[in-house]
Design an enzyme around this catalytic site. Sequence first.
Site, short mmCIF file in Angstrom:
data_model
loop_
_atom_site.label_atom_id
_atom_site.label_comp_id
_atom_site.label_asym_id
_atom_site.label_seq_id
_atom_site.Cartn_x
_atom_site.Cartn_y
_atom_site.Cartn_z
N ASN A 16 0.86 -1.18 0.00
CA ASN A 16 0.00 0.00 0.00
C ASN A 16 0.90 1.23 0.00
OD1 ASN A 16 -1.78 2.07 0.38
ND2 ASN A 16 -2.47 1.43 2.41
N PRO A 17 1.03 1.93 -1.13
CA PRO A 17 2.01 3.03 -1.21
C PRO A 17 1.68 4.20 -0.30
CG PRO A 17 0.61 2.97 -3.18
CD PRO A 17 0.32 1.72 -2.41
N GLY A 20 1.46 4.61 6.26
CA GLY A 20 2.53 5.26 7.02
C GLY A 20 2.94 6.59 6.44
N GLY A 73 -0.31 -0.78 6.66
CA GLY A 73 -0.94 -0.76 7.97
C GLY A 73 -2.15 -1.67 8.00
N GLY A 75 -5.25 -1.14 7.29
CA GLY A 75 -6.12 -1.09 6.12
C GLY A 75 -5.62 -1.99 5.00
N SER A 78 -6.19 -5.55 5.90
CA SER A 78 -7.59 -5.91 5.70
C SER A 78 -7.83 -6.40 4.29
CB SER A 78 -8.49 -4.70 5.99
OG SER A 78 -9.84 -5.00 5.75
N THR A 98 0.47 3.51 10.38
CA THR A 98 0.54 4.37 11.56
C THR A 98 0.04 3.66 12.81
OG1 THR A 98 -1.62 5.28 10.92
CG2 THR A 98 0.34 6.51 10.25
N ASP A 225 -9.94 -18.18 20.82
CA ASP A 225 -10.97 -18.77 21.69
C ASP A 225 -12.31 -18.98 21.01
OD1 ASP A 225 -11.87 -16.18 21.50
OD2 ASP A 225 -11.93 -15.79 23.66
N ASP A 281 -11.25 0.66 8.54
CA ASP A 281 -11.87 0.96 7.25
C ASP A 281 -13.39 0.94 7.36
OD1 ASP A 281 -9.48 1.28 5.99
OD2 ASP A 281 -9.49 -0.65 4.95
#
Length: 305
Positions: A16-17, A20, A73, A75, A78, A98, A225, A281
């Site tokens: 993901n460019p 951060g 990160g 996102g 995900s 981040t 769990d 997101d």
Amino acid sequence: MTETRSQIEKVTVLINPMAGHGHAPAAGRKGVARLRARGVAVTEIIGTDADDAKKLARRAIEDGTDALVVVGGDGAISIGLQAAALTDTPIGLIPAGTGNDHAREFGIPTGDPEAAADVIADGVVQQSDLAKITLADGSVVWSGTIIASGFDSLVSERANRMSWPKGPMRYNLAMLAELAKMKPLPYRIELDDEVITVDATLVAVGNGRSYGGGMLITPGASKSDGLLDLTVVGHGSRLRLVRLFPRVYKGTHVSLDAVQTYRSKKVRLVSEGIIAYADGDRVGPLPITIEAVPMALNILTHTRI
């Protein structure tokens, strides 16, 4: 907890460019260089948008990659979850966001792409639960950490509508705006064995413990769990909410009278006008149904979860 060792010879790396604040490409280069130095063949993919990235990730899994490695990160991770859930292909993480709450949960080194790449190359695979979110239209989203709704999702909605300022200050201003208009949010919460109706400030459902870069909103949650943890913050004064938030970083907020916690395999959340967020997101409007799915994800990690 099932732990196996897998031979990692070829991986597909999704970067993901924007993660951060644009630091992900640099982290990706370092991580990829370490993987290649360890004898791992690397194919890099970058989607034009989230949907394109999901398609590319799914195609890589279908084509038989040994692992789907995500640089970014929560996102970006995900996106990887949507492709890898319920498959035999493990996910590897090179944190470059981040928040990096997924990485913290799994003991993946943050701020050290080479060390994270070593975890991948070592090939130790563990299984983790995931949360399966079903929206009113029947669509499904997989979540690894927290499904947020209420005050925090309202702040995210407002911040996403703002074009100025950039960075964290936008969220700070959005939070102040939402505090000024804060009102009770009527919820219906359906659990395995009870139904709760409450005027809440926020309701968080956790497959993991933290969101927002280490905020332990569901501090007792476990990824092994087969259950979801809920934290319900009852409606109260603005001052009480402001005082509560610092305690979330230590998880001590759950001892407050205003906070109730629950545990359930399946949860249905109903509240008019509220949007759910998962792993940071936007997911979509309530009502949603969330179910813990045991061992739905294979992940490369060296720490038991």
